[in-house]
Design an enzyme around this catalytic site. Structure first.
Site, short mmCIF file in Angstrom:
data_model
loop_
_atom_site.label_atom_id
_atom_site.label_comp_id
_atom_site.label_asym_id
_atom_site.label_seq_id
_atom_site.Cartn_x
_atom_site.Cartn_y
_atom_site.Cartn_z
N HIS A 1 23.00 -15.87 8.77
CA HIS A 1 22.46 -16.65 9.89
C HIS A 1 22.77 -18.11 9.84
O HIS A 1 23.44 -18.53 8.92
CB HIS A 1 20.92 -16.63 9.33
CG HIS A 1 20.51 -17.21 7.94
ND1 HIS A 1 20.84 -16.76 6.84
CD2 HIS A 1 19.81 -18.41 7.80
CE1 HIS A 1 20.33 -17.43 5.95
NE2 HIS A 1 19.72 -18.50 6.44
N HIS B 1 25.68 -18.48 7.13
CA HIS B 1 25.85 -18.21 5.52
C HIS B 1 24.86 -17.16 5.43
O HIS B 1 24.23 -16.66 6.01
CB HIS B 1 25.25 -19.53 5.11
CG HIS B 1 23.94 -20.12 5.07
ND1 HIS B 1 23.72 -20.86 6.11
CD2 HIS B 1 22.75 -20.01 4.61
CE1 HIS B 1 22.39 -21.26 6.31
NE2 HIS B 1 21.89 -20.68 5.27
N ARG C 1 16.96 -27.11 -1.50
CA ARG C 1 17.77 -27.71 -0.25
C ARG C 1 17.33 -28.61 0.52
O ARG C 1 16.10 -28.79 0.87
CB ARG C 1 17.85 -26.26 0.61
CG ARG C 1 18.81 -26.49 1.94
CD ARG C 1 18.71 -25.29 3.06
NE ARG C 1 17.61 -25.32 3.63
CZ ARG C 1 16.89 -24.49 4.29
NH1 ARG C 1 17.51 -23.30 4.25
NH2 ARG C 1 15.82 -24.81 4.95
#
Length: 312
Positions: free
Chosen positions: A138, A288, A303
């Site tokens: 995605h 990824h 993240r």
């Protein structure tokens, strides 16, 4: 049948491979845009990890503020390699956020668990937890009108084996499409929606309140990178629901073909994490895949995402 001195010409039985797949053979592996002037890096060392995507950067301490020349050279490396890896940085959340801010404002995502602040997403996986947001190729948040420019991911805790992340170069994926497919998708647009990507993990009552905040959006099927001019596939399994103007059967068939392109190994790089490692990727140019192959062992990542522009 044409005869030769050695005897009659060979005749093969009819055999056909089903269409709309990925075929074996030589691939175009072009890392840089046409006309791009490649220059040496002067402020750090670069170790390529694959042909077109992925480079490990050494000689940079990301806990310290970036000078303008260092920021510019890292940005050039990001454009040229699409994902950069930095070993053993061990950044605090504030340091990770400060590094990401060199590329723009930070993005929040109310659908994901927050870390130290609302613009830090925390993925804490261990035995008994729902295996979310893994095992699928995605591009992040393409359901937004302005999907993320990029993301900075740090592993806080790493399982003893497994838990790698893979990235795919979607410019290489586009380069290798048959011309007849390029002709169909070059000017096409597709609808993106957050619901398919999250409905696998969340109940409807969790998602329903966000439907007005994140209505379906349209993006080009083939995006042009704003900095490099590269043409890149910009559809993904998690969020792209249909190609505008096509009937459902035609759209589904074409999207299945396009989704498969991220699976080609020659377009990929795979990173084995250690605690404190950083990956910084260009979300415009890549997909990824977080590999969930570590069973009940714990994996903790944080993240930070950088707000992007409207795809064109």
């Amino acid at each position: 049948m044409t005869a030769t001195a050695a005897g009659p010409a060979a005749i093969l039985r009819e055999a056909r491979i089903p269409g709309d797949g990925i075929y074996e053979g030589t691939r175009i592996l072009r890392r840089l845009p046409a006309g791009w002037q490649e220059r040496p890096y002067e402020l750090f060392d670069v170790a390529p990890q694959a042909s077109t995507i992925g480079a490990e950067i050494s000689g940079v301490d990301l806990s310290r503020p970036l000078t303008p020349p260092l920021r510019d050279e890292l940005n050039r490396a990001l454009l040229e390699w699409k994902v950069l890896f930095f070993r053993s940085q061990h950044l605090t959340s504030d340091q990770q956020r400060s590094f990401a801010r060199n590329w723009g404002e930070l993005e929040t995502n109310p659908l994901l668990a927050a870390g130290a602040s609302e613009d830090v997403v925390r993925f804490d996986k261990s035995g008994g937890t729902t295996p979310t947001f893994e095992n699928v190729w995605h591009t992040d948040v393409t359901f937004r009108e302005r999907p993320a420019l990029g993301a900075v991911l740090q592993l806080r805790e790493v399982p003893p084996f497994g838990g790698d992340t893979m990235w795919a170069d979607m410019a290489a994926a586009y380069d290798n499409l048959p011309q007849e497919v390029k002709d169909r998708v070059d000017d096409a647009r597709a609808v993106h929606d957050f619901i398919p990507g999250f409905a696998r993990f969340y109940a409807p009552d969790r998602l329903a309140p966000f439907q007005d905040l994140f209505p379906p959006v349209e993006h080009p099927v083939v995006r042009t990178h704003p900095d490099t001019g590269r043409r890149m596939l910009f559809v993904n399994t998690s969020f792209t629901t249909r190609i505008s103007g096509m009937n459902r059967e035609e759209s589904d068939r074409l999207l299945r073909l396009l989704f498969q392109q991220a699976h080609v190994p020659e377009y990929q790089v795979r990173f084995r994490w250690q605690p404190g490692d950083i990956a910084f990727w260009d979300n415009r140019a890549t997909q990824h895949y977080a590999v969930n192959d570590y069973g009940s062992r714990r994996r903790v990542a944080e993240r930070v995402a950088i707000a992007g522009d409207r795809p064109r």
